[in-house]
Write an enzyme that holds these catalytic residues in place. Structure first.
Site, mmCIF file in Angstrom:
data_model
loop_
_atom_site.group_PDB
_atom_site.id
_atom_site.type_symbol
_atom_site.label_atom_id
_atom_site.label_comp_id
_atom_site.label_asym_id
_atom_site.label_seq_id
_atom_site.Cartn_x
_atom_site.Cartn_y
_atom_site.Cartn_z
ATOM 1 N N CYS A 1 -3.580 5.314 -19.767
ATOM 2 C CA CYS A 1 -3.494 3.984 -20.401
ATOM 3 C C CYS A 1 -4.407 3.858 -21.624
ATOM 4 O O CYS A 1 -4.248 2.932 -22.416
ATOM 5 C CB CYS A 1 -3.823 2.892 -19.393
ATOM 6 S SG CYS A 1 -2.767 2.958 -17.947
ATOM 7 N N ASN B 1 2.250 -3.576 -16.742
ATOM 8 C CA ASN B 1 1.387 -2.539 -17.303
ATOM 9 C C ASN B 1 2.270 -1.461 -17.940
ATOM 10 O O ASN B 1 2.937 -0.713 -17.234
ATOM 11 C CB ASN B 1 0.527 -1.946 -16.174
ATOM 12 C CG ASN B 1 -0.373 -0.810 -16.642
ATOM 13 O OD1 ASN B 1 -0.270 -0.344 -17.770
ATOM 14 N ND2 ASN B 1 -1.247 -0.358 -15.758
ATOM 15 N N HIS C 1 -6.396 -3.627 -22.540
ATOM 16 C CA HIS C 1 -5.247 -3.010 -21.865
ATOM 17 C C HIS C 1 -4.741 -3.991 -20.813
ATOM 18 O O HIS C 1 -5.525 -4.591 -20.081
ATOM 19 C CB HIS C 1 -5.679 -1.692 -21.220
ATOM 20 C CG HIS C 1 -4.648 -1.109 -20.301
ATOM 21 N ND1 HIS C 1 -3.327 -0.999 -20.659
ATOM 22 C CD2 HIS C 1 -4.748 -0.631 -19.031
ATOM 23 C CE1 HIS C 1 -2.655 -0.473 -19.655
ATOM 24 N NE2 HIS C 1 -3.493 -0.244 -18.651
HETATM 25 N N1 ACO Z 1 3.194 -7.669 -2.224
HETATM 26 C C1 ACO Z 1 2.598 -8.212 -1.145
HETATM 27 N N2 ACO Z 1 1.510 -7.678 -0.564
HETATM 28 C C2 ACO Z 1 0.991 -6.567 -1.115
HETATM 29 C C3 ACO Z 1 1.561 -5.944 -2.237
HETATM 30 C C4 ACO Z 1 2.707 -6.544 -2.796
HETATM 31 N N3 ACO Z 1 3.324 -6.041 -3.884
HETATM 32 N N4 ACO Z 1 0.828 -4.864 -2.561
HETATM 33 C C5 ACO Z 1 -0.157 -4.776 -1.667
HETATM 34 N N5 ACO Z 1 -0.074 -5.809 -0.779
HETATM 35 C C6 ACO Z 1 -0.937 -6.126 0.343
HETATM 36 C C7 ACO Z 1 -1.697 -4.928 0.861
HETATM 37 O O1 ACO Z 1 -0.896 -4.205 1.793
HETATM 38 C C8 ACO Z 1 -2.877 -5.572 1.534
HETATM 39 O O2 ACO Z 1 -2.494 -6.050 2.791
HETATM 40 P P1 ACO Z 1 -3.531 -5.982 4.041
HETATM 41 O O3 ACO Z 1 -4.691 -6.858 3.645
HETATM 42 O O4 ACO Z 1 -2.710 -6.531 5.150
HETATM 43 O O5 ACO Z 1 -3.899 -4.539 4.173
HETATM 44 C C9 ACO Z 1 -3.157 -6.799 0.644
HETATM 45 O O6 ACO Z 1 -1.950 -7.018 -0.097
HETATM 46 C C10 ACO Z 1 -4.294 -6.590 -0.318
HETATM 47 O O7 ACO Z 1 -4.146 -5.321 -0.928
HETATM 48 P P2 ACO Z 1 -5.126 -4.817 -2.059
HETATM 49 O O8 ACO Z 1 -4.694 -3.473 -2.544
HETATM 50 O O9 ACO Z 1 -6.537 -4.972 -1.612
HETATM 51 O O10 ACO Z 1 -4.827 -5.929 -3.171
HETATM 52 P P3 ACO Z 1 -5.566 -6.194 -4.518
HETATM 53 O O11 ACO Z 1 -5.980 -7.581 -4.584
HETATM 54 O O12 ACO Z 1 -6.598 -5.133 -4.806
HETATM 55 O O13 ACO Z 1 -4.396 -6.016 -5.587
HETATM 56 C C11 ACO Z 1 -3.620 -4.391 -7.162
HETATM 57 C C12 ACO Z 1 -3.718 -4.771 -5.687
HETATM 58 C C13 ACO Z 1 -2.819 -5.431 -7.885
HETATM 59 C C14 ACO Z 1 -2.948 -3.027 -7.258
HETATM 60 C C15 ACO Z 1 -5.051 -4.318 -7.761
HETATM 61 O O14 ACO Z 1 -5.890 -3.600 -6.909
HETATM 62 C C16 ACO Z 1 -5.092 -3.695 -9.119
HETATM 63 O O15 ACO Z 1 -4.584 -4.227 -10.081
HETATM 64 N N6 ACO Z 1 -5.766 -2.529 -9.249
HETATM 65 C C17 ACO Z 1 -5.923 -1.886 -10.535
HETATM 66 C C18 ACO Z 1 -4.659 -1.240 -10.933
HETATM 67 C C19 ACO Z 1 -4.756 -0.739 -12.332
HETATM 68 O O16 ACO Z 1 -5.301 -1.406 -13.175
HETATM 69 N N7 ACO Z 1 -4.279 0.456 -12.630
HETATM 70 C C20 ACO Z 1 -4.405 0.873 -13.996
HETATM 71 C C21 ACO Z 1 -4.191 2.224 -14.176
HETATM 72 S S1 ACO Z 1 -2.492 2.586 -14.246
HETATM 73 C C22 ACO Z 1 -2.379 4.068 -15.031
HETATM 74 O O17 ACO Z 1 -3.344 4.614 -15.446
HETATM 75 C C23 ACO Z 1 -1.032 4.667 -15.169
#
Ligand code: ACO
Length: 329
Positions: A116, A286, A256
């Site tokens: 990214c 993204n 980003h």
């Molecule tokens: N819909 C509903 N529930 C979901 C979903 C979804 N799409 N995805 C995950 N959950 C659930 C999980 O299973 C979890 O449930 P549990 O508590 O029962 O175990 C709960 O939601 C919380 O999951 P987390 O992973 O802790 O959620 P978080 O608030 O961290 O959000 C996210 C997840 C959006 C992926 C976030 O962590 C994030 O944005 N991380 C950074 C990602 C990023 O920026 N990547 C960039 C690099 S990409 C690249 O380089 C190509």
């Protein structure tokens, strides 16, 4: 002493596939909801390649738009540099396909992979060429088709990504606009938090040893989130401090677009009002290396960037890679 001209963005262009995938569409694919996606990421919809489409089509479209805006012809280009981790093919490169399609007969062309952060990496590489060759015009592209590497059964990743391309023309500026300073960073110690293993030389295609899900993006989102917020803030503050600036000097920040909560965290740490931080993640998700050039192009079209403005662009991505570019518009 004669002042050296800075590398300036002379023009920009962007293009995204027509097909839109909304959160409601995703509700039919995996167990998720518009509410969860909106609250946790800020994304409402994303543009996705149709079957049979290729990302080079959009890289070329964005490039043509930038060339037109700069009143340049393809043969005026000296170099084409494309940041991507999802080229049409591993060989030839995406830059070569763009070079051929444009008819940029005098340009060298190569791809650069820094996830990214790829576009900001490519911009700083192009900046070095301009410093040594002030007459050069360089086409810098960020183009990505992460939908092709998305596991549509994994709800924790498939809601995040979109496809698209953005392009800029870099050349020596005739005034004091241009790139003032930059930071490129990398930290491989946590590489396994965000991977796309299949298809590389360790696991060639159809390797029976590799589980099917490894052919798609895998991410430990919560851990990636923590690293992202820390590094985005660190890079932004370091660039400001070493240039004797404070965040109030900035006219616009283009981060980003990975997650609205990451962007909001950065905005709060920099103590900036909402109108000084550009956000378009709700429309595109993204788009990896394409996210900053698409945002830059939209910011320019919306009149959010005026001559003399101080602009900060900051990114992070898998690897991990980090980058920041400070420039005068
Ligand atoms: N819909 C509903 N529930 C979901 C979903 C979804 N799409 N995805 C995950 N959950 C659930 C999980 O299973 C979890 O449930 P549990 O508590 O029962 O175990 C709960 O939601 C919380 O999951 P987390 O992973 O802790 O959620 P978080 O608030 O961290 O959000 C996210 C997840 C959006 C992926 C976030 O962590 C994030 O944005 N991380 C950074 C990602 C990023 O920026 N990547 C960039 C690099 S990409 C690249 O380089 C190509």
């Amino acid at each position: 002493m004669e002042l050296r001209a800075l590398s300036s963005i002379l023009a920009c262009g962007m293009a995204v596939p027509e097909r839109i995938l909304t959160n409601a569409d995703l509700e039919k694919l995996v167990e998720t909801s518009d509410k969860w996606i909106t609250e946790r990421t800020g994304i409402k919809e994303r543009h996705i390649l149709r079957q049979g489409e290729v990302i080079s089509t959009y890289a070329v479209q964005a490039s043509r738009e930038a060339l037109k805006q700069a009143s340049l012809k393809p043969e005026d280009l000296n170099l084409i540099l494309c940041a991507t981790l999802t080229p049409d093919f591993l060989m030839p490169s995406l830059s070569i396909l763009v070079q051929k399609e444009l008819g940029a007969v005098k340009a060298g062309a190569f791809d650069l992979s820094a996830t990214c952060s790829g576009f900001l990496y490519a911009l700083t590489v192009a900046d070095q060429f301009i410093r040594n060759n002030p007459n050069w015009k360089i086409l810098v592209i960020g183009a990505e088709a992460l939908s092709r590497k998305t596991n549509w059964r994994d709800r924790s990743t498939c809601v995040l990504f979109g496809d698209g391309a953005g392009a800029v023309i870099l050349g020596a500026s005739e005034n004091q606009s241009g790139i003032i300073d930059f930071i490129l960073g990398a930290d491989g110690s946590n590489w396994s938090l965000l991977t796309l293993k299949g298809g590389g030389s360790a696991y060639p295609p159809f390797d029976p040893e590799l589980p099917e899900e490894e052919y798609f993006i895998k991410m430990q989102g919560r851990e990636v989130f923590k690293i992202a917020v820390r590094m985005m803030e660190k890079i932004a503050l370091e660039l400001l401090e070493r240039n004797g600036l404070s965040s109030s000097d900035l006219s616009l920040v283009i981060p980003h677009q990975a997650n609205l909560r990451i962007i909001e965290y950065l905005r709060e740490r920099l103590e900036l009002p909402q109108d000084k931080v550009f956000v378009n993640i709700h429309k595109y998700g993204n788009t990896s290396a394409a996210s900053i050039p698409i945002a830059l192009c939209e910011a320019e079209r919306e009149g959010r960037l005026k001559k003399g403005d101080l602009l900060l662009m900051v990114s992070f991505g898998g690897g991990f890679t980090f980058a920041g570019v400070l420039m005068r518009w």
